[in-house]
Design a protein around this motif. Sequence first.
Motif, mmCIF file in Angstrom:
data_model
loop_
_atom_site.group_PDB
_atom_site.id
_atom_site.type_symbol
_atom_site.label_atom_id
_atom_site.label_comp_id
_atom_site.label_asym_id
_atom_site.label_seq_id
_atom_site.Cartn_x
_atom_site.Cartn_y
_atom_site.Cartn_z
ATOM 1 N N ALA A 556 -5.406 -15.239 0.619
ATOM 2 C CA ALA A 556 -4.998 -16.686 0.067
ATOM 3 C C ALA A 556 -3.377 -16.677 -0.293
ATOM 4 O O ALA A 556 -2.807 -17.738 0.191
ATOM 5 C CB ALA A 556 -5.736 -16.890 -1.233
ATOM 6 N N PHE A 559 -1.682 -17.245 3.477
ATOM 7 C CA PHE A 559 -1.832 -18.554 4.163
ATOM 8 C C PHE A 559 -1.633 -19.463 3.141
ATOM 9 O O PHE A 559 -1.888 -20.907 3.475
ATOM 10 C CB PHE A 559 -3.318 -18.596 4.788
ATOM 11 N N ASP A 584 -7.395 -21.869 -2.427
ATOM 12 C CA ASP A 584 -5.756 -22.252 -2.517
ATOM 13 C C ASP A 584 -5.583 -23.571 -1.958
ATOM 14 O O ASP A 584 -6.453 -24.167 -1.695
ATOM 15 C CB ASP A 584 -5.305 -20.934 -1.591
ATOM 16 N N GLY A 588 -5.656 -24.080 5.123
ATOM 17 C CA GLY A 588 -6.786 -24.703 5.248
ATOM 18 C C GLY A 588 -7.378 -24.285 6.579
ATOM 19 O O GLY A 588 -6.739 -23.229 7.437
ATOM 20 N N VAL A 597 -14.570 -17.648 10.960
ATOM 21 C CA VAL A 597 -13.391 -16.879 10.452
ATOM 22 C C VAL A 597 -14.113 -15.308 9.876
ATOM 23 O O VAL A 597 -13.556 -14.406 9.718
ATOM 24 C CB VAL A 597 -12.887 -17.697 9.092
ATOM 25 N N GLU A 605 -4.437 -18.100 15.066
ATOM 26 C CA GLU A 605 -3.780 -18.274 16.167
ATOM 27 C C GLU A 605 -3.872 -17.133 17.308
ATOM 28 O O GLU A 605 -3.264 -17.146 18.351
ATOM 29 C CB GLU A 605 -2.146 -17.942 15.596
ATOM 30 N N GLY A 613 0.299 -11.699 10.038
ATOM 31 C CA GLY A 613 -0.095 -10.275 10.070
ATOM 32 C C GLY A 613 -1.617 -10.193 9.904
ATOM 33 O O GLY A 613 -2.296 -11.181 9.787
ATOM 34 N N GLY A 614 -1.787 -8.972 9.261
ATOM 35 C CA GLY A 614 -3.429 -8.895 8.930
ATOM 36 C C GLY A 614 -4.098 -8.255 10.315
ATOM 37 O O GLY A 614 -3.407 -8.178 11.322
ATOM 38 N N THR A 615 -5.455 -8.079 9.977
ATOM 39 C CA THR A 615 -6.105 -7.352 11.318
ATOM 40 C C THR A 615 -7.373 -8.211 11.680
ATOM 41 O O THR A 615 -7.922 -7.717 12.819
ATOM 42 C CB THR A 615 -6.720 -5.883 10.456
ATOM 43 N N GLY A 618 -11.004 -8.347 7.771
ATOM 44 C CA GLY A 618 -11.038 -8.423 6.219
ATOM 45 C C GLY A 618 -12.105 -9.389 5.816
ATOM 46 O O GLY A 618 -12.860 -8.838 5.389
ATOM 47 N N SER A 644 -8.288 -24.191 1.005
ATOM 48 C CA SER A 644 -9.628 -23.689 1.450
ATOM 49 C C SER A 644 -10.089 -22.752 0.035
ATOM 50 O O SER A 644 -9.523 -22.551 -0.568
ATOM 51 C CB SER A 644 -9.663 -22.553 2.541
HETATM 52 P P1 ADP Z 1 -6.783 -11.310 8.671
HETATM 53 O O1 ADP Z 1 -6.442 -9.909 8.679
HETATM 54 O O2 ADP Z 1 -6.398 -12.122 10.031
HETATM 55 O O3 ADP Z 1 -6.555 -12.185 7.399
HETATM 56 P P2 ADP Z 1 -9.410 -11.860 7.921
HETATM 57 O O4 ADP Z 1 -10.807 -11.535 8.470
HETATM 58 O O5 ADP Z 1 -9.391 -11.802 6.361
HETATM 59 O O6 ADP Z 1 -8.451 -11.422 8.722
HETATM 60 O O7 ADP Z 1 -9.337 -13.297 8.288
HETATM 61 C C1 ADP Z 1 -9.627 -14.123 9.463
HETATM 62 C C2 ADP Z 1 -9.024 -15.366 9.540
HETATM 63 O O8 ADP Z 1 -9.357 -16.245 8.985
HETATM 64 C C3 ADP Z 1 -7.611 -15.408 9.370
HETATM 65 O O9 ADP Z 1 -6.704 -14.810 10.230
HETATM 66 C C4 ADP Z 1 -7.286 -16.814 9.188
HETATM 67 O O10 ADP Z 1 -7.133 -17.559 10.402
HETATM 68 C C5 ADP Z 1 -8.503 -17.309 8.405
HETATM 69 N N1 ADP Z 1 -8.309 -17.230 7.020
HETATM 70 C C6 ADP Z 1 -8.833 -16.224 6.010
HETATM 71 N N2 ADP Z 1 -8.402 -16.697 4.941
HETATM 72 C C7 ADP Z 1 -7.817 -18.045 4.956
HETATM 73 C C8 ADP Z 1 -7.316 -18.773 4.038
HETATM 74 N N3 ADP Z 1 -7.454 -18.399 2.613
HETATM 75 N N4 ADP Z 1 -6.843 -19.991 4.412
HETATM 76 C C9 ADP Z 1 -6.732 -20.335 5.670
HETATM 77 N N5 ADP Z 1 -7.202 -19.424 6.763
HETATM 78 C C10 ADP Z 1 -7.715 -18.324 6.061
#
Ligand code: ADP
Length: 679
Positions: A556, A559, A584, A588, A597, A605, A613-615, A618, A644
């Motif tokens: 949250a 993004f 949040d 979205g 997701v 992207e 960032g991120g993997t 999550g 979202s």
């Molecule tokens: P990341 O490490 O990329 O956050 P997650 O598995 O946690 O990996 O999330 C996967 C994808 O889901 C994110 O890259 C994003 O595109 C989407 N996402 C997750 N949480 C949100 C959010 N709160 N708002 C918008 N998109 C989200």
Amino acid sequence: MSISNSVVEQLLATCADWRPQMYFKSSLTALSHAMEDLVLNDSDTPLVVASFQRERFYRQEAHRYKRISHKTDQVYVLAAPETDFSNSSTDYERVAFEASDALAQEWHLVIIGEHYASCLICREKNVPVSKQDNKISIDSNRRFEGIWTFDRQVTISAANIMLDRIGIYRPELESKLNLARQLYLSDTETLNPGIPIDSPLTNPDPFVQRLVTYLQASQYKLLKANKSLAAKQQKEQLLNSVTDAVRRSLNIKQILQVAVQKLGEGIGVCRCIVYRCHEEDTTATVDREFISPGIKSVRGHQWQLVNNPLFEEAISTRETISIDNVSEDKRINELALEKGTGEFFLNIIQNYSISSWLLVPIFYHGRLLGDIEIHHCETEPIAWKKEDVGLVDAIATQVGVALIQAEAYADLEDLNEQLEALDRTRSNLVAIVGHELRTPLSTIQVCLESLASEPDMPPELSQIMLDTALGDAERMRNLVQDFLTLSRLEGGAVEWNLETLSITECIDLAVSNAKARNEGSSFPNIQNLTTPQDLPFIQVDGEWLVEVLAKLLDNACKFTQADGEIAIAVKTNGGKVLEVTVSDTGRGIETGSLETVFDRFYQEEGALRRSAGGTGLGLAICRQIVKNWGGEIWAESPGKDQGSVFHFTIPIRAINYKSQQSKPKNNQLADKSKKINKK
Ligand code: ADP
């Protein structure tokens, strides 16, 4: 023209001493042939009246009547037309009557000559045709009732009745009929000069009657043998068709449905059900059923298996339990006295009108796969036939084989899916490693090489270099960490420590951790909307709960723009689960991506154009954790840039007071949440 009076009844009314007898169709055929042969082989010029039920029966004998017509011109053949039979006088007199005429149910042959007189006056009896009778046996099963005799007086009476009828159907023949009456139906004595009264032709009874009795008896035996053969053949066909149908499918539900349907229809029962179960199961749900019209459905009903002596007996003996009369069965009567199980039995027996019961366990190599049950639901119970029980046993064996085959196929499909998933993971991993690990690794390398090769580097620049290297090392560490965590969760290598917790304390901790992690950078405001007082305690592994909350809050923050809002709330949903929401006002999620997701390595992207960032692991980790405690997790979003909401549930289980006392404190949880990241 249609006359509704029966000739048989008319004749019996005139011959008070005569009783009708029963004749099989084949016996009547033999008798009429014998009578016709008498006419053909004698020098007499008799009166012959033959009445066939329908034109088709006459057609089979037409050639004989042509020959008979060469012997005498007093031949009358009657039939209900089907194609081209009609009143005519070619060769002999044809007399047509309507299909509604009583004659359509009767079979008559009257012959009166100088040397002999015989009549066969019979009416077809309606014999109920059972399902098991095949076409051939239906024909030989036809029975007639009436009189067959060589008695001249009776024959004259019969001829009188028949000639009168012919006169009604064909009045133009009246003078010919009168001649017949004059020639054949006057006094017996004058018609039989020279024939002794006890001649075999005038009094053939003892010999011929015995012959007919033999004929009848052997016909009856033949009929029985035919019936049992047909029944046997039909059972074999049923077994083959069930085997064929169940073996053809790899879909368990379809196998069970086909089995009950074919079995129920094949042996003509009121109700046939099947349910899957194992020896240690306490209940089973009736999966599939066949019911005859008017029979109550039990589909979806829970069957009690624990303390169920019928089920236990079937398992221990591995044999079918067959109860002919439920109300007289010792086991059921003893059971009825017991509380619980007894009530269950009485209930289903009464509710579903079971009067006779068959329980057939489905075993495969000693492993119980389910039960087939057959219920007879009419007031009058039935005795199960040995061959029917044998047939159901054989079908149960085939269903067992088909079920194992289908299970093996389903396992194979699962394995295939797992392999495909592994393959996807591997390809994703290659992409991730290609970008996520190599990019920071090169950055770290460049920074460290610059630091090493440029000892005179200004301190501000060397600080930037160091910070960049450290930042990228941290990103790599997180990726490796998340990947290992997910592998442990998916591989079942995690030990879950269930404890009694307050959800609000976990949320407080997760919120303060999230704020601490983002300290120094601008991030949206996090509002904690939870109110502790009404919320029940939960029983989960606290470390992992905090981990889920942390990941959702981090996403949250990631993004949502700094001036946006994040809120965390919790409510009891229907009293059975706690529902936690993290919402949040950020970027979205498109409707089509709300489910994806949660896929491993999903990032909107794409891994190669990551900005936040991120993997990408999550949410997959969150789903595994929530799944473990029997909850659900899902995302909602009105669309792009409209924020979202992530929801997850935790089942509320009964917790006794003692365990509430030992609820962990915040700092204990804090320690635990640190531990997860070290694992
Ligand atoms: P990341 O490490 O990329 O956050 P997650 O598995 O946690 O990996 O999330 C996967 C994808 O889901 C994110 O890259 C994003 O595109 C989407 N996402 C997750 N949480 C949100 C959010 N709160 N708002 C918008 N998109 C989200």
